[in-house]
Each structure stands twice: as structure tokens, then as C-alpha cells.
Design a protein around this motif. Structure first.
Motif, mmCIF file in Angstrom:
data_model
loop_
_atom_site.group_PDB
_atom_site.id
_atom_site.type_symbol
_atom_site.label_atom_id
_atom_site.label_comp_id
_atom_site.label_asym_id
_atom_site.label_seq_id
_atom_site.Cartn_x
_atom_site.Cartn_y
_atom_site.Cartn_z
ATOM 1 N N SER A 1 0.809 -1.224 0.000
ATOM 2 C CA SER A 1 0.000 0.000 0.000
ATOM 3 C C SER A 1 0.840 1.269 0.000
ATOM 4 C CB SER A 1 -0.920 0.018 1.230
ATOM 5 O OG SER A 1 -0.141 -0.020 2.429
ATOM 6 N N ASP A 2 2.160 1.135 0.206
ATOM 7 C CA ASP A 2 3.031 2.312 0.141
ATOM 8 C C ASP A 2 3.742 2.298 -1.217
ATOM 9 O OD1 ASP A 2 4.548 0.080 0.575
ATOM 10 O OD2 ASP A 2 5.663 0.857 2.286
ATOM 11 N N GLY A 3 4.780 3.079 -1.383
ATOM 12 C CA GLY A 3 5.537 3.058 -2.640
ATOM 13 C C GLY A 3 4.733 3.548 -3.821
ATOM 14 N N LEU A 4 4.733 2.786 -4.903
ATOM 15 C CA LEU A 4 4.080 3.217 -6.137
ATOM 16 C C LEU A 4 2.563 3.305 -5.997
ATOM 17 C CD1 LEU A 4 6.059 1.427 -9.016
ATOM 18 C CD2 LEU A 4 6.352 3.724 -8.080
ATOM 19 N N ALA A 5 2.003 2.584 -5.045
ATOM 20 C CA ALA A 5 0.552 2.673 -4.835
ATOM 21 C C ALA A 5 0.136 4.085 -4.444
ATOM 22 C CB ALA A 5 0.123 1.684 -3.754
ATOM 23 N N VAL A 6 1.033 4.797 -3.778
ATOM 24 C CA VAL A 6 0.750 6.182 -3.372
ATOM 25 C C VAL A 6 0.893 7.127 -4.566
ATOM 26 C CG1 VAL A 6 1.478 8.059 -1.851
ATOM 27 C CG2 VAL A 6 1.540 5.694 -1.030
ATOM 28 N N SER A 7 1.820 6.824 -5.458
ATOM 29 C CA SER A 7 2.101 7.715 -6.591
ATOM 30 C C SER A 7 1.139 7.521 -7.753
ATOM 31 C CB SER A 7 3.541 7.480 -7.088
ATOM 32 O OG SER A 7 4.470 7.614 -6.031
ATOM 33 N N SER A 8 0.498 6.368 -7.839
ATOM 34 C CA SER A 8 -0.334 6.037 -8.999
ATOM 35 C C SER A 8 -1.776 6.495 -8.816
ATOM 36 C CB SER A 8 -0.315 4.524 -9.238
ATOM 37 O OG SER A 8 1.007 4.065 -9.444
ATOM 38 N N ASN A 9 -2.453 6.677 -9.945
ATOM 39 C CA ASN A 9 -3.880 7.002 -9.901
ATOM 40 C C ASN A 9 -4.696 5.818 -9.390
ATOM 41 O OD1 ASN A 9 -3.112 8.563 -12.947
ATOM 42 N ND2 ASN A 9 -3.678 9.701 -11.097
ATOM 43 N N ILE A 10 -4.337 4.622 -9.883
ATOM 44 C CA ILE A 10 -5.042 3.407 -9.465
ATOM 45 C C ILE A 10 -4.015 2.367 -9.030
ATOM 46 C CG2 ILE A 10 -6.446 1.452 -10.262
ATOM 47 C CD1 ILE A 10 -7.918 3.357 -12.099
ATOM 48 N N ALA A 11 -4.266 1.714 -7.911
ATOM 49 C CA ALA A 11 -3.407 0.626 -7.437
ATOM 50 C C ALA A 11 -4.280 -0.554 -7.051
ATOM 51 C CB ALA A 11 -2.564 1.075 -6.243
ATOM 52 N N VAL A 12 -3.887 -1.737 -7.503
ATOM 53 C CA VAL A 12 -4.625 -2.968 -7.201
ATOM 54 C C VAL A 12 -3.707 -3.896 -6.415
ATOM 55 C CG1 VAL A 12 -5.917 -4.920 -8.139
ATOM 56 C CG2 VAL A 12 -5.933 -2.720 -9.336
ATOM 57 N N GLY A 13 -4.182 -4.399 -5.273
ATOM 58 C CA GLY A 13 -3.378 -5.279 -4.433
ATOM 59 C C GLY A 13 -3.237 -6.672 -5.033
ATOM 60 N N SER A 14 -2.055 -7.262 -4.868
ATOM 61 C CA SER A 14 -1.795 -8.589 -5.433
ATOM 62 C C SER A 14 -1.018 -9.438 -4.439
ATOM 63 C CB SER A 14 -1.010 -8.466 -6.749
ATOM 64 O OG SER A 14 0.270 -7.898 -6.513
ATOM 65 N N SER A 15 -0.845 -10.699 -4.770
ATOM 66 C CA SER A 15 -0.140 -11.645 -3.914
ATOM 67 C C SER A 15 1.370 -11.489 -4.059
ATOM 68 C CB SER A 15 -0.543 -13.080 -4.274
ATOM 69 O OG SER A 15 -0.237 -13.346 -5.640
ATOM 70 N N ILE A 16 2.100 -12.055 -3.084
ATOM 71 C CA ILE A 16 3.556 -12.173 -3.207
ATOM 72 C C ILE A 16 3.887 -13.630 -3.474
ATOM 73 C CG2 ILE A 16 4.096 -10.173 -1.774
ATOM 74 C CD1 ILE A 16 4.550 -12.044 0.574
ATOM 75 N N TRP A 17 5.184 -13.923 -3.625
ATOM 76 C CA TRP A 17 5.607 -15.231 -4.131
ATOM 77 C C TRP A 17 5.094 -16.409 -3.323
ATOM 78 C CZ3 TRP A 17 8.688 -18.152 -0.849
ATOM 79 C CH2 TRP A 17 9.379 -17.489 0.161
#
Length: 652
Positions: free
Chosen positions: A540-556
Motif C-alpha cells: 500500500s506504500d511506494g508506487l501505490a501512493v504515486s499512482s492514480n489506481i493501485a490494485v493489491g496482489s499476492s507475493i511469491w
């Protein structure tokens, strides 16, 4: 190889000459207790628990250190053998505290297991519990703790640190019962040669060495164990993840003893700042709304939309992206086009073909040459192949002559390498005069970008063609090879230039590895230029803050997936499933895209690798591991403590 015939508990068996009695016994699934023995370590023979009876000699022998001889008659349950094994246990219990209820090793403790297996013990001496106390040894670490009273003096911790990792961070103080295990320097987290791989904890047969973040948090029998493949780098180590179905408590090595700080300390990334659902300009929105918004842009403006795929994504995600591109004609690119692809293309241009060396090739090499970024930092476990390696009590590989070429030697120094300090952009074939067919050159793709990466690829191709030297092109990311093999990609700087020129107005980014390749000022300019910026990210931090839309996804660890790396094409299991996978997100976007008869025409362009000022090449430390590692409090804190103590940043 010559075969030797022996008899074990009445069963005749043929085994190769040189096999130890213990390994021969194991082939019949017989139980022989051990403490100090491990098949991946040199034989120590100190605990004397692996006693078996040899009928011809009429005496007990230690099975771990005795090679088989023709005609041997072994009994694993002879009365004399059982008696002496019990005596060894009795002596260990005499000095061992009975603190199983508060010991984190309870439930997976060898001493507990063998004590249960051989029945109740008695104390053969008059030693009281108050006499059992040993001097304490404080390692001064926030992560690792030594409990001297529990130590059974097997010394496996010292052996694994020396013979597998090569760090030599542990040693024994004193002798006999007074032995203490101590780090080479204290505080351990700040100044010792410890790499925080955790193998000393995993290999300890009792609860003498503990991992503090796990201490008092859970009982092993209450956790589920899932064997999967680590997704922190491209070496693809098998790891055991202990979890309760929704929370990861720790990540351990398997019997292969292949794990580094990336997985061992980095287990906590699963719970750090996770993006659940989707956000638009910082405001939570329904995931389906975000998917529809992205689909609309791809349907209406495909020629003005680019997709940046990630080398952290799975092959399944890449195939879904490929179908998305075929349906829309959107531009595809990746950070691999400036790191991995140029090196491989340059190599192929000179050598004709690139065949990745196998693990066996590395093991059989006499010389290892590391070029550029220190692979002991970028891909730590690859260096476990450089030392004296053992399997089933037999040495299978000798320590390599290690040479380092470049300006950033770090943990590679544990092998006392010959260091040739030189800018690798200035290297020529003459600098590899020592290379031959018994040499393996390892190049980290984190070292150079663009045109410089293409040139070093050509040089390595010449080396392979003219001297027969094997070359391992080793990416940092877990599936960079999969990206190169799966997709036709445009050169990243060419796409970025079109964004800055206003020709590409929408960007869909997978992962956050782009921040390790483009400077912050240019990234800010890119996001300001875009009409719509979308990122698919676990955080939820990083590019999610900079982008207009951010969608959460899984990790490895949260998806069953396929990656391509040093171990080849490997499929790994999901530990548990809490978030949408990138593959699922891409498929849902693709489903919503309206078919179009006017797809942008694909221009087949010959790749021209060039450099841009905004391309950056940060120096990688042992505790980095890209944007995933930066979400681990354990990894970040461990690295910062080192840097504060030494006054040296890995970025210097």
C-alpha cells in the motif's frame, strides 16, 4: 564404481565403495540416532550416538565415520548397542535442563525425540539441577540467541557456517563440557561476519540456538509446513514455510541447507503494508471498478498505453499479459530489457547461443570468476557452491579458487579471493588470461545497463567462444529469465522517452522493480506526464501512493507459480491464498476489454541498446532483495545497524 556387499540386520546389500555405514543403513530405512551428523556436512563423529554393532569385530562402531568394507555384518539393534546409546543419552540428560515447556525447539528436538524413543532415563551421577548451569554466552544480537545449558556439543552450527555458508562467523570457546559457541565479533548483528542466513538455528538438534523473532510465538505442532521455492532471487532455493493458514511465523531451510537472509529474515514481508483491494488516488475503491477502469483505457487508447511487466512476476502472469497484448496491441516492456536481455543478446551475437551452466558445472569448476556486482550479496546462496561440499558424508566438491573483478567486493571476501579492481566497462579479453575450460565466470545482471550491458555480454560471449569458459549470467530477480523467454518486449528507455514526449499517456505497471532502475526525479516526471497511471502491487506504500489506481496482489509465497532461474523452470506451491494473483487480475482486465478491429500495428524493430542519464545502478547489499526486501523490517533493520556501526552505506 566398485560395489561392496554388506549385511545389515540379516539383509544383504550392495553399496558403492566409500559409502559410510550410516548411509548404507539408511538405504534400508533403519533407524540410527544421530546428533552431530548431517549428510551435507563433513563427518565429525563427536556425539557417539550412531553406534551400530559389527559382528565380526564384536564391538560397536560409529556408523557416520566408518566406511563400509566387504563382508561387514552390522546389527543396528544389538543389546550392547542399545545399552551404549542409552548411556550417551543419560550423560546428555544429566547436563541438559528439563525446560521443554518453555523451549522453542520442543516438538522438533532430536534429544527429546531420542529420549522418547529409548524410554525413560536415569541419572547415573549425583549431579543436581543446580550443577547443570554453564556460563552464559550473550551474542548481543536482536535475532539470534545462544542458550548454553541446552548445547549438546555437536558443533553442527560451526560446521554449517564454515563449510556451507563460508562465513566462519561461529567458533567454540573452551573445551569439553565448558564449550561455548560464540560469534567471531560482537555485537553479532553489527560487526560479525554473520550473514543472518539462520542455518545455525535450523541445524541445531536441540534448542541451543534460537531465532528471537520466533521465540515464544508458536509451537511447531500447531503450524502447517509448506515446502515451496523462495521468490527473493533467481537461485530458486527450496524453503519450508511454517504458517497457520493466514500468517507466516518463520521460513526455514530444507535438508538441502540452502537459504539466506532474504527468506530467513524476510519472512515478515507477507504482513507489511499490504494493499487489500484497490485504491484510486488514495481512496479505497472496489477492485472490479479498478479493473473496469484499466480495461476501458486499454480498449479505447491501446496505442497510447504501455504495460511494464516485472521480473518478479510468474510465467503464468506473463502468459496472461501476452494474451492481453494480443487483444489490445498495447506496448510491452520490462526492466529486464536494460539488464538481462542486452547481456544475453551480446553473448549470443559472439558465441551463437547461450546455454546456462548447470549446478554440476559450477561444482566441477576449478576457478570461479565473479565480474561486476558481488554475487555473494545479490544471490548469496550461489556462493554456497564455491566451498568444500559434502553429500552423505562424502566430499563431492573442493573449494574453488575465487577471483573477483570489479569495484564492489563485499561478502565475496569470505573466500579470500584474488581481487582485480577495475571498471568492468573497461575490460577486454586480455583481462581473462587466467580463464580456461575449467573456469566459470559469473556475471550479475545488476552490474550494468543498456549499452554497457550489451558490450559486457559480447565480451563474455568471446570468452566462451575462444576459451571454452562457461558463463553464468545471473539475474537478481526470480523470474527475469522467464520474462526474456516469454515475451517480445520493447526497450524500456524507448518507452520511457515516449512517455516523457507525451506519446504514451497511460501506464500499467506490475511490481515495483522499476524504482531500482530509474532515478526518483525522472519517475516523478513520468507520473506527472501520464493521464492514467496504474500499478499492480502487493503493498500500500511506494508506487501505490504515486499512482492514480493501485490494485493489491499476492507475493511469491501466496501463489502456485512457475519461474525460470538458476535451477531451470521450477513450479512452486502456494503457502496460502489471501490476495488476488497478478494472473487473476490480468485475466479479469482482459475479459472486460472490448474487441477491436483496429489494433495498433506491431513494428518489428531491431533492438538498439543505448544509455540514458536517468538509468541508475545502485550497489546491492546482502540484505536488500529489491522492493520485496525493503518491506521487511528484519532485513532493513539488520542492514541499517551494520551501516550505522561501520559508517559505510551500501549505496556508497
Amino acid at each position: 564404481m566398485k560395489q561392496v556387499e554388506i549385511t545389515i540386520d540379516g539383509t544383504k546389500l550392495k553399496v558403492p565403495e566409500g559409502t559410510t555405514v550410516l548411509e548404507a543403513v539408511k538405504k534400508l530405512n533403519k533407524v540410527v540416532p544421530t546428533f552431530c551428523y548431517h549428510p551435507k556436512l563433513p563427518v565429525f563423529g563427536g556425539c557417539r550416538m550412531c553406534l551400530v554393532y559389527e559382528k565380526r569385530w564384536r564391538t560397536n562402531i560409529i556408523a557416520c565415520a566408518t566406511p563400509v568394507q566387504d563382508g561387514m555384518e552390522i546389527e543396528t539393534e544389538h543389546p550392547k548397542t542399545l545399552e551404549e546409546r542409552k548411556f550417551v543419552l543419560e550423560m546428555l540428560f544429566t547436563r541438559h535442563p528439563l525446560d521443554c515447556p518453555i523451549c522453542d525447539k520442543a516438538g522438533e528436538c532430536d534429544l527429546q525425540n531420542w529420549g522418547t524413543y529409548y524410554g525413560p532415563q536415569k541419572n547415573p551421577s549425583s549431579i543436581t539441577p543446580f550443577d547443570k548451569i554453564r556460563p552464559e554466552e550473550d551474542w548481543k544480537s536482536d535475532y539470534f540467541e545462544f542458550v548454553s545449558n541446552r548445547c549438546v556439543l555437536c558443533l553442527r552450527c560451526i560446521s554449517v557456517c564454515k563449510n556451507v555458508v563460508g562465513a566462519d562467523a561461529l567458533f567454540q570457546e573452551e573445551r569439553g563440557f565448558e564449550i561455548l559457541i560464540s560469534p567471531d565479533r560482537k555485537p553479532m548483528d553489527e560487526v560479525s561476519s554473520c550473514e543472518a542466513c539462520g542455518l545455525c538455528v535450523d541445524i541445531c538438534p536441540v534448542g541451543a540456538i534460537l531465532f528471537k523473532p520466533f521465540k515464544f510465538n508458536a509451537r511447531p505442532w500447531l503450524l502447517k509446513e509448506t515446502i515451496t521455492t523462495c521468490g527473493m532471487c533467481s537461485v530458486q532455493c527450496p524453503v519450508a514455510v511454517d504458517h497457520d493458514g493466514s500468517k507466516v511465523y518463520r521460513i526455514r531451510s530444507t535438508a538441502d541447507l540452502r537459504i539466506c537472509a532474504g527468506a530467513y529474515l524476510g519472512y515478515d514481508i507477507h504482513s507489511k503494508n499490504r494493499l487489500e483491494g484497490a485504491v484510486e488516488n488514495g481512496r479505497p475503491v472496489d477492485v472490479q471498478y479498478a479493473v473496469d477502469r484499466i480495461s476501458q483505457v486499454l480498449s479505447e487508447e491501446p496505442s497510447e498505453t504501455a504495460v511494464i511487466v516485472s521480473p518478479y512476476s510468474s510465467n503464468e502472469t506473463l502468459q496472461a499479459v501476452k494474451k492481453l497484448q494480443e487483444k489490445t496491441g498495447a506496448v510491452l516492456t520490462s526492466t529486464t530489457t536494460v539488464t538481462v536481455e542486452p547481456v544475453i543478446d551480446g553473448f549470443i551475437q559472439e558465441a551463437g547461443i547461450y546455454n546456462q551452466p548447470s549446478e554440476e558445472t559450477v561444482l566441477n569448476a576449478e576457478k570461479i570468476v565473479v565480474v561486476g556486482m558481488d554475487v555473494a550479496d545479490t544471490n548469496p546462496v550461489i556462493t554456497y557452491l564455491f566451498g568444500n561440499l559434502y553429500n552423505e558424508g562424502v566430499q563431492i566438491s573442493k573449494r574453488k579458487n575465487v577471483i573477483y573483478i570489479g569495484n564492489h567486493p563485499s561478502h565475496i571476501k569470505k573466500f579470500n579471493p584474488e581481487i582485480i579492481r577495475k571498471e568492468i566497462t573497461q575490460l577486454s579479453l586480455e583481462d581473462f588470461g587466467f580463464a580456461d575450460s575449467k573456469t566459470v565466470v559469473i556475471y550479475s545482471t545488476a552490474s550494468l545497463k543498456g549499452e554497457d550491458a550489451f558490450k559486457i555480454g559480447k565480451l563474455l560471449g568471446q570468452l566462451n567462444k575462444e576459451k571454452g569458459t562457461d558463463v553464468l549470467i545471473l539475474p537478481v530477480e526470480p523470474n527475469a529469465v522467464g520474462v526474456v523467454n516469454s515475451l517480445e518486449l520493447e526497450y524500456l528507455p524507448a518507452v520511457i522517452d515516449r512517455v516523457l514526449d507525451g506519446k504514451i499517456k497511460n501506464l500499467l505497471i506490475f511490481g515495483e522493480d522499476i524504482v531500482d532502475h530509474i532515478d526518483e526525479e525522472t519517475l516523478q516526471e513520468i507520473f506527472l506526464k501520464l493521464d492514467l497511471s496504474c500499478v499492480v502491487t502487493p503493498f500500500s506504500d511506494g508506487l501505490a501512493v504515486s499512482s492514480n489506481i493501485a490494485v493489491g496482489s499476492s507475493i511469491w509465497m501466496e501463489e502456485g507459480r512457475t519461474t525460470e532461474g538458476f535451477a531451470g523452470k521450477v513450479h512452486s506451491k502456494a503457502v496460502f491464498k489471501k490476495f488476488w494473483t497478478e494472473k487473476t487480475i490480468v485475466e479479469k482486465i482482459t475479459e472486460k476489454i472490448k474487441p477491436s478491429d483496429k489494433l495498433p500495428e506491431k513494428e518489428k524493430k531491431e533492438k538498439n541498446y543505448y544509455s540514458r542519464e536517468y538509468l541508475i545502478t545502485p550497489v546491492i547489499s546482502l540484505w536488500d532483495f529489491g522492493y520485496l526486501g525493503r518491506r521487511s523490517d528484519n532485513l532493513v533493520n539488520y542492514r541499517l545497524r551494520r551501516e550505522i556501526k561501520t559508517g559505510v552505506s551500501h549505496e556508497d
